[in-house]
Every structure is written in structure tokens, then in C-alpha cells.
Design a protein around this motif. Structure first.
Motif, PDB file in Angstrom:
ATOM      1  N   GLY A   1      -6.757   4.858  19.387  1.00 33.79           N
ATOM      2  CA  GLY A   1      -7.859   4.982  20.318  1.00 33.79           C
ATOM      3  C   GLY A   1      -8.824   3.823  20.231  1.00 33.79           C
ATOM      4  N   ILE A   2      -9.823   3.899  21.077  1.00 33.85           N
ATOM      5  CA  ILE A   2     -10.892   2.895  21.118  1.00 33.85           C
ATOM      6  C   ILE A   2     -12.215   3.633  20.968  1.00 33.85           C
ATOM      7  N   LEU A   3     -12.967   3.242  19.961  1.00 36.38           N
ATOM      8  CA  LEU A   3     -14.304   3.798  19.761  1.00 36.38           C
ATOM      9  C   LEU A   3     -15.271   2.976  20.596  1.00 36.38           C
ATOM     10  N   GLN A   4     -15.904   3.603  21.562  1.00 30.52           N
ATOM     11  CA  GLN A   4     -16.801   2.890  22.459  1.00 30.52           C
ATOM     12  C   GLN A   4     -18.194   2.771  21.850  1.00 30.52           C
ATOM     13  N   ASN A   5     -18.811   1.607  22.083  1.00 26.74           N
ATOM     14  CA  ASN A   5     -20.144   1.324  21.539  1.00 26.74           C
ATOM     15  C   ASN A   5     -20.211   1.655  20.051  1.00 26.74           C
ATOM     16  N   ASP A   6     -19.182   1.243  19.335  1.00 25.54           N
ATOM     17  CA  ASP A   6     -19.015   1.600  17.928  1.00 25.54           C
ATOM     18  C   ASP A   6     -19.761   0.693  16.976  1.00 25.54           C
ATOM     19  N   ASP A   7     -20.025  -0.532  17.385  1.00 30.41           N
ATOM     20  CA  ASP A   7     -20.594  -1.499  16.460  1.00 30.41           C
ATOM     21  C   ASP A   7     -21.441  -2.504  17.228  1.00 30.41           C
ATOM     22  N   VAL A   8     -22.335  -3.127  16.518  1.00 35.21           N
ATOM     23  CA  VAL A   8     -23.135  -4.197  17.103  1.00 35.21           C
ATOM     24  C   VAL A   8     -22.306  -5.477  17.030  1.00 35.21           C
ATOM     25  N   ALA A   9     -22.308  -6.247  18.088  1.00 33.62           N
ATOM     26  CA  ALA A   9     -21.604  -7.529  18.086  1.00 33.62           C
ATOM     27  C   ALA A   9     -22.117  -8.375  16.927  1.00 33.62           C
ATOM     28  N   VAL A  10     -21.218  -9.151  16.307  1.00 31.20           N
ATOM     29  CA  VAL A  10     -21.619  -9.918  15.121  1.00 31.20           C
ATOM     30  C   VAL A  10     -22.760 -10.894  15.411  1.00 31.20           C
ATOM     31  N   ASP A  11     -22.890 -11.329  16.653  1.00 29.86           N
ATOM     32  CA  ASP A  11     -23.998 -12.222  17.001  1.00 29.86           C
ATOM     33  C   ASP A  11     -25.256 -11.439  17.388  1.00 29.86           C
ATOM     34  N   GLY A  12     -25.170 -10.090  17.296  1.00 31.82           N
ATOM     35  CA  GLY A  12     -26.319  -9.245  17.602  1.00 31.82           C
ATOM     36  C   GLY A  12     -26.548  -9.023  19.078  1.00 31.82           C
ATOM     37  N   ASP A  13     -25.657  -9.533  19.927  1.00 27.39           N
ATOM     38  CA  ASP A  13     -25.827  -9.466  21.377  1.00 27.39           C
ATOM     39  C   ASP A  13     -25.050  -8.286  21.957  1.00 27.39           C
TER      40      ASP A  13
ATOM     41  N   ALA B   1       0.829  -1.215   0.000  1.00 34.69           N
ATOM     42  CA  ALA B   1       0.000   0.000   0.000  1.00 34.69           C
ATOM     43  C   ALA B   1       0.861   1.261   0.000  1.00 34.69           C
ATOM     44  N   PHE B   2       1.929   1.274   0.784  1.00 31.21           N
ATOM     45  CA  PHE B   2       2.799   2.453   0.806  1.00 31.21           C
ATOM     46  C   PHE B   2       3.568   2.597  -0.512  1.00 31.21           C
ATOM     47  N   LYS B   3       4.153   1.523  -0.985  1.00 32.78           N
ATOM     48  CA  LYS B   3       5.019   1.579  -2.167  1.00 32.78           C
ATOM     49  C   LYS B   3       4.235   1.688  -3.479  1.00 32.78           C
ATOM     50  N   GLU B   4       3.268   0.818  -3.682  1.00 26.21           N
ATOM     51  CA  GLU B   4       2.573   0.731  -4.967  1.00 26.21           C
ATOM     52  C   GLU B   4       1.372   1.669  -5.088  1.00 26.21           C
ATOM     53  N   LEU B   5       0.722   1.970  -3.958  1.00 28.56           N
ATOM     54  CA  LEU B   5      -0.510   2.754  -4.001  1.00 28.56           C
ATOM     55  C   LEU B   5      -0.344   4.164  -3.459  1.00 28.56           C
ATOM     56  N   GLY B   6       0.837   4.474  -2.951  1.00 24.09           N
ATOM     57  CA  GLY B   6       1.086   5.823  -2.428  1.00 24.09           C
ATOM     58  C   GLY B   6       0.310   6.154  -1.180  1.00 24.09           C
ATOM     59  N   ALA B   7       0.018   5.155  -0.365  1.00 25.39           N
ATOM     60  CA  ALA B   7      -0.765   5.377   0.858  1.00 25.39           C
ATOM     61  C   ALA B   7      -0.084   6.386   1.768  1.00 25.39           C
ATOM     62  N   ASN B   8      -0.895   7.228   2.370  1.00 23.86           N
ATOM     63  CA  ASN B   8      -0.433   8.135   3.418  1.00 23.86           C
ATOM     64  C   ASN B   8      -0.882   7.675   4.793  1.00 23.86           C
ATOM     65  N   ARG B   9      -1.890   6.794   4.804  1.00 26.31           N
ATOM     66  CA  ARG B   9      -2.431   6.293   6.072  1.00 26.31           C
ATOM     67  C   ARG B   9      -2.981   4.892   5.843  1.00 26.31           C
ATOM     68  N   ILE B  10      -2.658   4.003   6.782  1.00 25.67           N
ATOM     69  CA  ILE B  10      -3.197   2.648   6.761  1.00 25.67           C
ATOM     70  C   ILE B  10      -3.741   2.359   8.152  1.00 25.67           C
ATOM     71  N   GLU B  11      -4.970   1.875   8.201  1.00 27.38           N
ATOM     72  CA  GLU B  11      -5.613   1.562   9.473  1.00 27.38           C
ATOM     73  C   GLU B  11      -5.884   0.067   9.586  1.00 27.38           C
ATOM     74  N   ILE B  12      -5.921  -0.386  10.811  1.00 28.79           N
ATOM     75  CA  ILE B  12      -6.446  -1.706  11.148  1.00 28.79           C
ATOM     76  C   ILE B  12      -7.430  -1.477  12.284  1.00 28.79           C
ATOM     77  N   ARG B  13      -8.641  -1.952  12.098  1.00 35.78           N
ATOM     78  CA  ARG B  13      -9.677  -1.843  13.126  1.00 35.78           C
ATOM     79  C   ARG B  13     -10.072  -3.245  13.547  1.00 35.78           C
ATOM     80  N   CYS B  14     -10.268  -3.416  14.835  1.00 29.56           N
ATOM     81  CA  CYS B  14     -10.710  -4.730  15.317  1.00 29.56           C
ATOM     82  C   CYS B  14     -11.454  -4.571  16.641  1.00 29.56           C
ATOM     83  N   ASP B  15     -12.245  -5.563  16.932  1.00 30.63           N
ATOM     84  CA  ASP B  15     -12.989  -5.620  18.182  1.00 30.63           C
ATOM     85  C   ASP B  15     -11.996  -5.628  19.341  1.00 30.63           C
ATOM     86  N   VAL B  16     -12.264  -4.843  20.349  1.00 30.14           N
ATOM     87  CA  VAL B  16     -11.372  -4.742  21.505  1.00 30.14           C
ATOM     88  C   VAL B  16     -11.158  -6.095  22.182  1.00 30.14           C
TER      89      VAL B  16
END
Length: 187
Positions: free
Chosen positions: A163-175, A130-145
Motif C-alpha cells: 500500500g501507500i501511506l498518504q501524507n505519511d512524512d514530511v519531505a526531507v527538504d521540509g516542503d 535476514a530470513f536465514k540468519e535472523l529468522g525474519a518473518n517479515r521484511i519491509e522496504i519503505r520509500c517515497d512514492v
């Protein structure tokens, strides 16, 4: 700004042990069996693993991903062993913003291949790509805490936890609601 569809860059690359490339028609069978073997692990974190999919469903998804890659809308990539040619898992560059440019890396592994550092190697490879071929200036990885294994990848590769985004998403099982960690590397 050049239209994304006109951007030319490699559709594949290699790391020490891996061959990583865009999804191609016909990949559905190996992806189907990897998902099937990993369903218990994937169901905890990924929406696509919540429903039973037929081999035809997976092949359809692979072909749709192939088209999105060519259109530069989303860049899913399949990870293969250079030694055996076996599918190891999937990665990709998602939530693309070509104006910045910035990307979010996603990944999952066939549970039968877990514990050998393949995803760490693949994520380092796709970060470099991404940095070399696509000229990325920012790369993120997001995951469940709560997803310790997924969080270990960006930590291991020197991504900064922003940082941590609180109450950012619904759990994949909907719970209930889940918190999301945001890791980033900038140019």
C-alpha cells in the motif's frame, strides 16, 4: 524471548560481487567521501544528507552504528566490492521488532557506483541474510512514492507492494508532506 544482545549471528556475508558487513571504526573516511560524491542524489530523499557533515561527524556516526549493531538495536551494514574493496554504499536492517521478528531494509549508493545492479544485489543478499540468519518473518522496504529508483529495487526482487501511506512524512527538504510506499516479503 531471548534478549537481542545475546543473539549470535554473522556480522558479515558475501554475494557474488559484494562483501557486506557491520560498520567498523575507521570506516568514516570512505563513507564521508561516498556521501560527499553523492550529495545531490541523496539530498532528495535522505534526512542525513540535508546537513553538511565533517569527516569527524561521519566517523562518529559510524561508531554509533557499530555499537547499535552490537546491541542489536539497529543493523547498519556497509557494502564493499569484493574485487576492489571499495565502499559502494550502505544498507541495513532498521525498525527492528525481535518479537515477530521483522525488519525494514534501507539502502543508499555512492552515485559513482550507480547503474551496475549493486544495490539490487545487496538488498537480495540482506533479505536472504535476514530470513536465514535472523529468522525474519517479515521484511519491509519503505520509500517515497516519488523515488522511482528506490521503488524499482523491491519491485525487481519480488516484494509485494502492500500500500501507500498518504501524507505519511514530511519531505526531507521540509516542503510539504509525502506519501510512502510499503513493500514487504514474508516467510
Amino acid at each position: 524471548m531471548q534478549k537481542p544482545i545475546l543473539k549470535d549471528f554473522p556480522n558479515e556475508f558475501y554475494t557474488k560481487r559484494l562483501y557486506i558487513r557491520l560498520p567498523k571504526p575507521g570506516d568514516g573516511e570512505s563513507v564521508y567521501f561516498a556521501i560527499d560524491a553523492s550529495k545531490d542524489d541523496l539530498k532528495k530523499w535522505l534526512p542525513f544528507a540535508q546537513k553538511n557533515q565533517s569527516m569527524e561527524d561521519v566517523e562518529t556516526n559510524v561508531r554509533e552504528s557499530y555499537i547499535k549493531f552490537l546491541k542489536r538495536e539497529d543493523m547498519r551494514m556497509h557494502i564493499f566490492s569484493r574485487e576492489t574493496g571499495d565502499l559502494i554504499g550502505c544498507t541495513g536492517l532498521h525498525r527492528i521488532d525481535w518479537e515477530v521478528p521483522k525488519f525494514e531494509i534501507g539502502y543508499w549508493i555512492d552515485s559513482r557506483k550507480s547503474g551496475h545492479g549493486y544495490i539490487t544485489e545487496a538488498v537480495q543478499g540482506i533479505t536472504d541474510y535476514a530470513f536465514k540468519e535472523l529468522g525474519a518473518n517479515r521484511i519491509e522496504i519503505r520509500c517515497d512514492v516519488e523515488n522511482r529508483r528506490s521503488k524499482a529495487i523491491p519491485e525487481r526482487l519480488g516484494f509485494k507492494m502492500e500500500g501507500i501511506l498518504q501524507n505519511d512524512d514530511v519531505a526531507v527538504d521540509g516542503d510539504g508532506l509525502r506519501d510512502t510506499c510499503i513493500f514487504a516479503k514474508i516467510k
